[in-house]
Design a protein around this motif. Structure first.
Motif, short mmCIF file in Angstrom:
data_model
loop_
_atom_site.label_atom_id
_atom_site.label_comp_id
_atom_site.label_asym_id
_atom_site.label_seq_id
_atom_site.Cartn_x
_atom_site.Cartn_y
_atom_site.Cartn_z
N HIS A 128 -2.61 21.92 13.30
CA HIS A 128 -1.81 22.50 14.39
C HIS A 128 -1.13 23.80 13.94
O HIS A 128 -0.95 24.72 14.75
CB HIS A 128 -0.75 21.49 14.85
N SER A 129 -0.77 23.88 12.64
CA SER A 129 -0.07 25.06 12.15
C SER A 129 -0.95 26.31 12.16
O SER A 129 -0.44 27.43 12.20
CB SER A 129 0.45 24.82 10.72
N ILE A 130 -2.26 26.14 12.14
CA ILE A 130 -3.16 27.31 12.15
C ILE A 130 -3.91 27.46 13.46
O ILE A 130 -4.55 28.47 13.70
CB ILE A 130 -4.18 27.23 11.00
N ALA A 131 -3.85 26.42 14.31
CA ALA A 131 -4.53 26.47 15.60
C ALA A 131 -3.65 25.77 16.63
O ALA A 131 -3.70 24.54 16.76
CB ALA A 131 -5.91 25.82 15.52
N ALA A 132 -2.83 26.54 17.32
CA ALA A 132 -1.89 25.95 18.26
C ALA A 132 -2.57 25.14 19.35
O ALA A 132 -1.97 24.24 19.94
CB ALA A 132 -1.04 27.05 18.89
N ARG A 163 -15.50 15.42 -6.38
CA ARG A 163 -16.03 16.49 -7.23
C ARG A 163 -16.05 17.81 -6.47
O ARG A 163 -15.67 18.86 -7.01
CB ARG A 163 -17.45 16.15 -7.71
N TRP A 164 -16.50 17.77 -5.22
CA TRP A 164 -16.51 19.01 -4.42
C TRP A 164 -15.09 19.52 -4.21
O TRP A 164 -14.84 20.72 -4.28
CB TRP A 164 -17.19 18.74 -3.07
N MET A 165 -14.18 18.59 -3.94
CA MET A 165 -12.79 18.99 -3.68
C MET A 165 -12.09 19.49 -4.94
O MET A 165 -11.14 20.26 -4.86
CB MET A 165 -12.02 17.83 -3.07
N SER A 166 -12.54 19.06 -6.12
CA SER A 166 -11.95 19.58 -7.36
C SER A 166 -12.13 21.08 -7.43
O SER A 166 -11.23 21.82 -7.85
CB SER A 166 -12.60 18.91 -8.57
N TRP A 167 -13.30 21.55 -7.02
CA TRP A 167 -13.55 22.99 -7.02
C TRP A 167 -12.90 23.66 -5.81
O TRP A 167 -12.19 24.66 -5.95
CB TRP A 167 -15.07 23.25 -7.01
N GLY A 168 -13.15 23.13 -4.63
CA GLY A 168 -12.64 23.75 -3.41
C GLY A 168 -11.12 23.79 -3.37
O GLY A 168 -10.51 24.86 -3.16
N CYS A 169 -10.49 22.63 -3.56
CA CYS A 169 -9.02 22.58 -3.50
C CYS A 169 -8.38 23.22 -4.72
O CYS A 169 -7.28 23.77 -4.64
CB CYS A 169 -8.55 21.13 -3.37
N GLY A 170 -9.08 23.15 -5.87
CA GLY A 170 -8.55 23.79 -7.06
C GLY A 170 -8.46 25.30 -6.88
O GLY A 170 -7.44 25.93 -7.23
N VAL A 171 -9.50 25.90 -6.32
CA VAL A 171 -9.49 27.34 -6.06
C VAL A 171 -8.44 27.68 -5.01
O VAL A 171 -7.71 28.68 -5.13
CB VAL A 171 -10.89 27.81 -5.61
N ALA A 172 -8.35 26.86 -3.96
CA ALA A 172 -7.36 27.10 -2.90
C ALA A 172 -5.94 27.02 -3.45
O ALA A 172 -5.07 27.82 -3.08
CB ALA A 172 -7.55 26.09 -1.77
N GLY A 269 5.47 26.34 6.54
CA GLY A 269 5.87 27.29 5.51
C GLY A 269 4.71 27.72 4.64
O GLY A 269 4.60 28.90 4.24
N LEU A 270 3.82 26.80 4.32
CA LEU A 270 2.63 27.13 3.54
C LEU A 270 1.75 28.11 4.31
O LEU A 270 1.22 29.07 3.74
CB LEU A 270 1.84 25.86 3.22
N ALA A 271 1.59 27.85 5.60
CA ALA A 271 0.76 28.74 6.42
C ALA A 271 1.34 30.15 6.47
O ALA A 271 0.62 31.15 6.37
CB ALA A 271 0.63 28.16 7.83
N ILE A 281 -6.94 28.38 3.65
CA ILE A 281 -6.20 27.47 2.77
C ILE A 281 -5.95 26.13 3.44
O ILE A 281 -6.21 25.07 2.87
CB ILE A 281 -4.85 28.10 2.35
N VAL A 282 -5.44 26.17 4.66
CA VAL A 282 -5.10 24.93 5.36
C VAL A 282 -6.34 24.12 5.68
O VAL A 282 -6.34 22.89 5.59
CB VAL A 282 -4.28 25.24 6.64
#
Length: 457
Positions: A128-132, A163-172, A269-271, A281-282
């Motif tokens: 919701h924070s990125i797409a009202a 494993r996929w999220m380790s890379w994706g979320c780690g970079v984010a 706040g993060l957004a 990011i979100v």
């Protein structure tokens, strides 16, 4: 040969055969690192500066200490999986008896429901924070639909997802720190904001430790397919550093955000702090929520099967049962999320306090029994026997120590619902979990060791 990650898992709570064991210690690092980098972890870290009003320096130390200490208990449980090949809550029958373990297992099922509901709420708020145009309820439902496939397919897909999220979320996550610190710049007075109180510092240490201890009831569920000779040390360290780093780093981001938001809304706040890359990011963190939510659904279902199997020992739950229960479990968590979304932070803090109270004495009993009393030697077939096998239906020693461990915490509790007299005398410092572990561990060791030495045991 079919990739295991795209095949529905056939096993449920029963021992994993030796010829189906697979995996490496590195898989344990990614499953705990990738699954922890999510919005809920960030929000939990923000408690340091929003709830406990700590300065950034104090928050950093409290978060690190809590996770480093709590991670020890979490990782010690991980080492049990390869050796026994069964879910953690099934193994608890070796301490509490086949029926006696059900009280703890039922509490753990409620814990899983609470975490799934919390993740769904934050995932919905993030979208919701990125797409009202996406309302909170619609976002909650979308995250639930994203989560369900991994929970249904089971162990291997969850590992692959992490494993996929380790890379994706780690970079984010790295991008968040870079954007907030180097691009958008920190407020000039960031180091002067907040303060240090004993109660706040110890309170955040407890939150960090609890985050780790909360994984104890199911950490070995994700190591039970590994070969029996995987070794305690590799299993321990891979789980330890995966979970500590995967938890502490996003918590530090949350603490930082807590000092920069004016309305207390960490997700929004993060957004704002990561504009103009906030959408990416979100979205990545929202997908990451699906990984850990799937883990909670999966283990909640295994624990539910464990309770049911106790009362129907001849029933052997298969993949179809697990799939059906996964859908039911998700529907229940979805209902909790939709009903409790408006009071999320209050509900979440109270949930954490209750969880810490019931999990600390359990982890003390389990670890002391596994490492010091029985030295890892259990009769796995007795876990599934009608009469509880050599462990019986009830273990009065373990149940007494567990109940005593809960009661002894009462004077030390400091929550919004109740504050004990000792906690009040120390300015609201909650050290109940430390008291439980410090008392229950030696107490159980003394009583259990004496019981095993007695004639006829």
């Amino acid at each position: 040969m079919t990739n295991p990650a795209v095949r529905i898992e056939q096993h449920t709570i029963y021992p994993i055969p030796a010829d189906e064991r697979h995996g490496r210690a590195a898989d344990l690092f990614t499953v705990w690192f990738g699954s922890n980098i999510m919005i809920l972890t960030i929000v939990t870290g923000a408690l340091a500066t929003l709830r406990f009003q700590l300065s950034l320096v104090a928050a950093v130390f409290a978060i690190l200490i809590g996770n480093l200490v709590g991670g020890v208990f979490m990782a010690l449980h991980a080492a049990q999986g390869p050796q026994l090949g069964v879910p953690q809550m099934v193994q608890s029958r070796g301490q509490f008896g086949s029926i006696g373990a059900n009280f703890v297992v039922a509490l753990v099922v409620l814990m899983y429901l609470g975490f799934v509901a919390s993740n769904l709420v934050l995932g919905g708020q993030s979208l919701h924070s990125i797409a009202a145009g996406i309302s909170d309820p619609a976002g909650i439902v979308l995250i639930a639909l994203l989560t369900l496939p991994a929970a249904i397919y089971g162990y291997d897909l969850i590992h692959a997802y992490a494993r996929w999220m380790s890379w994706g979320c780690g970079v984010a996550l790295a991008a968040c720190f870079f954007w907030i610190i180097a691009v958008n710049k920190l407020p000039a007075d960031i180091w002067q904001r907040g303060g240090v109180t004993v109660s706040g510092f110890l309170g955040m240490i407890s939150v960090g430790a609890l985050w780790q201890i909360a994984y104890a009831p199911y950490v070995s569920d994700y190591s039970r397919y590994m070969p029996a000779d995987s070794g305690v040390r590799p299993t321990f360290w891979a789980s330890y550093w995966g979970c500590v780093l995967g938890s502490a780093l996003p918590m530090l981001l949350g603490a930082l955000l807590g000092l920069t938001v004016s309305d207390g809304n960490i997700v929004a706040g993060l957004a704002r702090a990561t504009q103009p890359i906030s959408i990416l990011i979100v979205v990545v963190f929202s997908i990451g929520i699906g990984s850990t939510t799937a883990m909670n659904v999966y283990c909640g279902v295994l624990s539910s099967i464990t309770v049911a199997q106790t009362f129907s020992p001849m029933w052997r739950a298969g993949a179809a049962t697990r799939v059906i229960l996964s859908v039911i479990f998700m529907i229940l968590a979805l209902a909790m999320a939709l009903l409790g979304a408006n009071n999320f932070m209050v509900n979440y803090e109270n949930f954490l306090a209750l969880l810490l109270c019931v999990m600390a004495p359990w982890t003390a009993v389990n670890l002391v029994d596994f490492y010091l009393v029985r030295h890892g030697h259990y009769d796995v077939q007795s876990f599934f026997a009608v009469n509880g096998g050599i462990y019986g239906r009830y273990n009065a020693t373990a149940l007494f120590c567990y109940g005593f461990g809960i009661l002894i915490q009462v004077p030390f509790l400091a929550t919004d619902i109740y504050t004990g007299p000792i906690a009040r005398a120390f300015g609201g410092v909650d050290i109940s979990w430390l008291v439980a572990i410090a008392v229950v561990g030696p107490l159980y060791y003394g009583l259990a060791a004496a019981r095993l030495r007695s004639p006829g045991s």
